[in-house]
Write an enzyme that holds these catalytic residues in place. Structure first.
Site, PDB file in Angstrom:
ATOM      1  N   GLY A 344      42.905  40.029  39.858  1.00  0.00           N
ATOM      2  CA  GLY A 344      42.983  38.582  39.757  1.00  0.00           C
ATOM      3  C   GLY A 344      42.673  38.159  38.349  1.00  0.00           C
ATOM      4  O   GLY A 344      42.500  38.981  37.467  1.00  0.00           O
ATOM      5  N   GLY A 346      40.463  35.076  36.083  1.00  0.00           N
ATOM      6  CA  GLY A 346      39.505  33.992  36.198  1.00  0.00           C
ATOM      7  C   GLY A 346      38.863  33.807  34.866  1.00  0.00           C
ATOM      8  O   GLY A 346      39.007  34.651  33.983  1.00  0.00           O
ATOM      9  N   PHE A 348      38.087  33.572  31.469  1.00  0.00           N
ATOM     10  CA  PHE A 348      38.904  33.762  30.279  1.00  0.00           C
ATOM     11  C   PHE A 348      39.556  35.132  30.253  1.00  0.00           C
ATOM     12  O   PHE A 348      39.822  35.667  29.208  1.00  0.00           O
ATOM     13  CB  PHE A 348      38.048  33.557  29.043  1.00  0.00           C
ATOM     14  CG  PHE A 348      37.419  32.205  29.010  1.00  0.00           C
ATOM     15  CD1 PHE A 348      38.179  31.106  28.666  1.00  0.00           C
ATOM     16  CD2 PHE A 348      36.096  32.018  29.355  1.00  0.00           C
ATOM     17  CE1 PHE A 348      37.626  29.852  28.646  1.00  0.00           C
ATOM     18  CE2 PHE A 348      35.541  30.757  29.330  1.00  0.00           C
ATOM     19  CZ  PHE A 348      36.304  29.664  28.978  1.00  0.00           C
ATOM     20  N   VAL A 351      41.143  40.565  35.684  1.00  0.00           N
ATOM     21  CA  VAL A 351      40.278  41.583  36.267  1.00  0.00           C
ATOM     22  C   VAL A 351      41.133  42.694  36.881  1.00  0.00           C
ATOM     23  O   VAL A 351      42.080  42.424  37.614  1.00  0.00           O
ATOM     24  CB  VAL A 351      39.365  40.964  37.341  1.00  0.00           C
ATOM     25  CG1 VAL A 351      38.399  42.009  37.879  1.00  0.00           C
ATOM     26  CG2 VAL A 351      38.599  39.792  36.779  1.00  0.00           C
ATOM     27  N   ASP A 465      28.328  27.116  37.204  1.00  0.00           N
ATOM     28  CA  ASP A 465      29.688  27.114  37.749  1.00  0.00           C
ATOM     29  C   ASP A 465      29.713  27.723  39.145  1.00  0.00           C
ATOM     30  O   ASP A 465      30.483  28.634  39.422  1.00  0.00           O
ATOM     31  CB  ASP A 465      30.636  27.855  36.800  1.00  0.00           C
ATOM     32  CG  ASP A 465      32.097  27.449  37.009  1.00  0.00           C
ATOM     33  OD1 ASP A 465      32.332  26.441  37.702  1.00  0.00           O
ATOM     34  OD2 ASP A 465      32.979  28.148  36.496  1.00  0.00           O
TER      35      ASP A 465
END
Ligand SMILES: *[C@@H]1O[C@H](CO)[C@@H](O)[C@H](O)[C@H]1NC(C)=O
Ligand SMILES: *[C@@H]1O[C@H](CO)[C@@H](O)[C@H](O)[C@H]1NC(C)=O
Ligand SMILES: *[C@@H]1O[C@H](CO)[C@@H](O)[C@H](O)[C@H]1NC(C)=O
Ligand SMILES: *[C@@H]1O[C@H](CO)[C@@H](O)[C@H](O)[C@H]1NC(C)=O
Ligand SMILES: *[C@@H]1O[C@H](CO)[C@@H](O)[C@H](O)[C@H]1NC(C)=O
Ligand SMILES: *[C@@H]1O[C@H](CO)[C@@H](O)[C@H](O)[C@H]1NC(C)=O
Ligand SMILES: *[C@@H]1O[C@H](CO)[C@@H](O)[C@H](O)[C@H]1NC(C)=O
Ligand SMILES: *[C@@H]1O[C@H](CO)[C@@H](O)[C@H](O)[C@H]1NC(C)=O
Ligand SMILES: *[C@@H]1O[C@H](CO)[C@@H](O)[C@H](O)[C@H]1NC(C)=O
Ligand SMILES: *[C@@H]1O[C@H](CO)[C@@H](O)[C@H](O)[C@H]1NC(C)=O
Ligand SMILES: *[C@@H]1O[C@H](CO)[C@@H](O)[C@H](O)[C@H]1NC(C)=O
Ligand SMILES: *[C@@H]1O[C@H](CO)[C@@H](O)[C@H](O)[C@H]1NC(C)=O
Length: 660
Positions: A344, A346, A348, A351, A465
């Site tokens: 995926g 996410g 910056f 992965v 976050d």
């Protein structure tokens, strides 16, 4: 890298032979927006606040997580396009093809999307609604606007507007000339389908084709309306009614008119002479370049270049930095970052799944050339690198070599929580429904992790976050808090710095006061936690509140309404089929509401939250009337009408954090 560039330029010198000129055209091809880099061409996108990339597309207006009324956004290719040249009197040609998709979020949707050429990358203030992010009430019709747009309008928003399904050409205005309806061409902009559009300019006419149909060709002299260098991109807006304005792919090819001042007149003989002198010189130069490069490359292997001097020291300076890996090892582990191993993207980076010493790991590769990426990298390594808790994702190691920033984490077989609670509508994937027990364990796990960060470790850490996509699930569905890219450490002992930091977080999870204090506090983390709990229990997206006055469209407000009417259990995710402990459920919903209290001083600490979750403390009471958001918030000593029965021991006032 250096080597291939030299070979390329050598090739060019031979190829172009007698017609060598400087190649400086703008040409790029984004086939999808999975990454921020195009497949060909170089550079990134400039996006206005809250415009972003999601589900593989550019979301010009960001209504992915819920309806955001009255928003305008702009997204541009980073480099400018040289449109014309005053001294040479030439105008460039361009051709661009993009796939757009407009999905109404309300019925009908609003307002529209446009391809724009503009001098300025920020959308004008108040360019939402009918203005499509192109102009606003004061710049409409003014040559100061410096913008030309091809609009795809889904609303008839003012008198001269044709209908709710048309295209038009806008020069420094939203009043289109020409305006062409699409319905009789069999095209419906608001149908949530992919629509391919091509805009061409040949120096005289602007031509538009939509879904392989010629729509218009209109005489236009762009050099009369735009500066020599312009940005190319998209703008869009929502009004009272909203829609997703997406771009799925985008290719652009603009002709090269050379740099200003270069070559001046068209004296071909002079040019040729220049060439015959320079071409052999270039060959010699290039050859010596190759020799140098080979030498340099060798040296490279020994001493990696260092665009972030001091980064290593900064990491090593932190007491318990995790293991350092070699780039070679991580390349091997991930099959040279094979897209097949992609888990995926996410923050910056992207992965990848990897295999290190027969152990599965997740390797995050931070996008190159991103200065935020570097900050995130340091934050991750220095914050979670030194933290150990069963509910925190373990950072195993890091690597910094040849401009590559990489982080290695333990592998989480079940991925992130968001896909379990929201599913992925776009891909139509349906994950198994989490049972009430699992949801309870997840919430408890996140609460433990946050309590540890706030109160349990040596230095207080603010996560900043907290959201469903940052909660990872192991094979047993235990929650692990991850993505510390925005996290900041506060010295618990010693002085607090009074510095303001940039606002950070995710719309929908940000406490209302964030817009006033512009910094993170323990209380803003608690707020995000409250929103997360509501999402997990209700299976609903957080809604949006990118500005405080949109507070009312959030999940918090919705729940408070139900609570006021004594129907709080109506909010529970219907996929649970009423299989849950009603008393505990309503206790948790109310606890979450308290965490989302508009007044930060009324929110419980994570310690108290844990006590309530484990049954050590009684369930809280919250007022049935929705408390208004008042700023500045009343500190606890003045609270007259508090419905909060929790006897909190001394609560520190705002806990500020050290800026960087
Ligand atoms: C852009 O890339 C796609 C897919 O690789 C290709 O089909 C298309 O022809 C490319 N466009 C240009 C202008 O090179
Ligand atoms: C755009 O490019 C310039 C230089 O090419 C760079 O300095 C800048 O950081 C880039 N901006 C973004 C948003 O990528
Ligand atoms: C959006 O803007 C219109 C006027 O431009 C205003 O009447 C309306 O209340 C706004 N909607 C929201 C939700 O802010
Ligand atoms: C633009 O296109 C026209 C015709 O298609 C051509 O005559 C002209 O030379 C082109 N201009 C440039 C700068 O490529
Ligand atoms: C229009 O936008 C400009 C530039 O952003 C701004 O200075 C101006 O105040 C805006 N006008 C209105 C009416 O919002
Ligand atoms: C915008 O300006 C144009 C002139 O360029 C004018 O005809 C139109 O009425 C204006 N639109 C609005 C909504 O004010
Ligand atoms: C376009 O499609 C939307 C959604 O399917 C529908 O509501 C609308 O009536 C259509 N408009 C036209 C003009 O066919
Ligand atoms: C639109 O195109 C994208 C990318 O090619 C694809 O993933 C998506 O499913 C398409 N959407 C529709 C509604 O066809
Ligand atoms: C430009 O458009 C005009 C009118 O639509 C047409 O007469 C003319 O032939 C076009 N010019 C070119 C170069 O396509
Ligand atoms: C376009 O406008 C520029 C500047 O006003 C002028 O020099 C040029 O001749 C015009 N081009 C055409 C094709 O009319
Ligand atoms: C938006 O809705 C508000 C009422 O909710 C109304 O007063 C206003 O006129 C609407 N604005 C537009 C542009 O439709
Ligand atoms: C870009 O346009 C030029 C002519 O203007 C053409 O020669 C070239 O092949 C085009 N490139 C692509 C990738 O389409």
């Amino acid at each position: 890298m250096c080597f291939s560039q030299v070979v390329k330029s050598l090739f060019l010198v031979f190829l172009l032979g007698g017609t060598l000129t400087r190649v400086r055209c703008l040409s790029f091809n984004y086939t999808l927006f999975d990454t921020i880099y195009p497949e060909s061409g170089s550079g990134q996108l400039i996006m206005s606040k809250y415009s972003h990339i999601e589900f593989g597309a550019i979301q010009v207006t960001p209504d992915v997580t819920g309806a955001i009324p009255n928003y305008s956004g702009r997204v541009f290719y980073n480099n400018t396009f040289r449109l014309w040249d005053k001294t040479k009197g030439v105008t460039a040609n361009f051709s661009t093809t993009f796939v757009l998709n407009i999905s109404p979020k309300t019925s009908p949707g609003g307002e529209g999307l446009s391809f724009i050429l503009a001098a300025d990358t920020t959308p004008p203030q108040n360019s939402d609604g009918q203005w499509l992010g192109i102009v606003n009430a004061s710049t409409n019709g003014s040559s100061q606007a410096n913008v030309v747009a091809v609009e795809f309008d889904t609303r008839k928003s003012y008198q001269e507007d044709l209908d709710d399904n048309h295209v038009g050409l806008d020069v420094n205005t939203i009043y289109s000339e020409p305006q062409v309806p699409l319905t009789n061409l069999g095209i419906n902009l608001s149908s949530s389908s992919n629509i391919t559009a091509t805009v061409q300019y040949d120096g005289k006419n602007m031509t538009l084709r939509v879904s392989s149909k010629d729509v218009f060709s209109w005489p236009l002299n762009l050099s009369e309306h735009l500066p020599e260098e312009v940005y190319v991109g998209f703008s869009a807006s929502t009004g009272n009614d909203t829609e997703l304005n997406c771009i799925w792919s985008w290719e652009f090819n603009g002709s090269d008119i050379g740099d200003s001042g270069f070559g001046g007149g068209g004296d071909n003989d002079l040019k040729l002479l220049w060439l015959w002198i320079t071409a052999p010189a270039a060959v010699v130069l290039v050859l010596s370049g190759i020799v140098f490069c080979l030498y340099w490359r060798r040296k490279q292997a020994l001493y990696a270049e260092d665009p972030y001097p001091g980064l290593e020291d900064q990491i090593r300076g932190s007491s318990t930095a995790p293991q350092k890996f070699l780039l070679k090892e991580l390349r091997k582990a991930t099959g040279n970052f094979n897209p097949k191993n992609k888990l995926g993207k996410g923050g910056f980076g992207t992965v990848y799944k990897g295999l290190l010493a027969n152990k599965e790991v997740a390797v995050k590769r931070i996008s190159k050339n991103s200065s935020q990426g570097k900050q995130e990298f340091i934050a991750e390594v220095t914050t979670i690198g030194s933290l150990y808790h069963k509910n925190l994702v373990r950072l195993i190691g890091w690597c910094y070599e040849r401009r590559e920033l990489l982080l290695v984490y333990e592998f989480m077989p079940n991925g992130s929580l968001d896909k379990f609670i929201f599913g992925n509508e776009k891909l139509g994937m349906e994950e198994p429904t989490l049972t009430w027990e699992k949801r309870h364990i997840i919430i408890h796990g996140v609460a433990e992790a946050l309590d540890y960060l706030h109160n349990g470790c040596e230095n207080r850490v603010l996560h900043r976050d907290i959201k469903a996509s940052n909660i990872m699930l192991d094979s047993e569905y235990n929650a692990k808090l991850g993505d510390f890219g925005l996290a900041r450490t506060i010295q618990q002992r010693g002085k607090t710095h009074h510095s303001t930091i940039e606002m950070a977080g995710t719309p929908g999870y940000m406490a209302p006061e964030t817009f006033h204090i512009s910094r993170a506090t323990v209380e803003t983390d608690v707020y995000s936690f409250g929103v997360l709990v509501l999402e997990v229990l209700c299976g609903r997206k957080p809604g949006n509140q990118i500005e405080e006055n949109n507070y009312n469209s959030s999940i918090v407000y919705w729940l408070w309404e139900l609570h006021r009417n004594g129907r709080i259990l109506d909010a529970v995710d219907s996929r649970l089929n009423m299989e849950f402990d009603e008393e505990r459920m309503s206790c948790m919903l109310i606890l979450a509401l308290l965490c989302c209290h508009p007044n930060p001083h009324q929110r419980p600490s994570m310690k108290t939250v844990l006590q309530v979750l484990t049954g050590e403390a009684p369930p809280p009471l919250v007022p049935t009337e929705i408390p208004a958001f008042v700023w500045p918030a009343k500190p606890p000593s003045f609270k007259g009408d508090s419905g909060n029965s929790l006897s909190e021991s001394k609560r520190s006032s705002f806990t500020e954090l050290t800026g960087r």
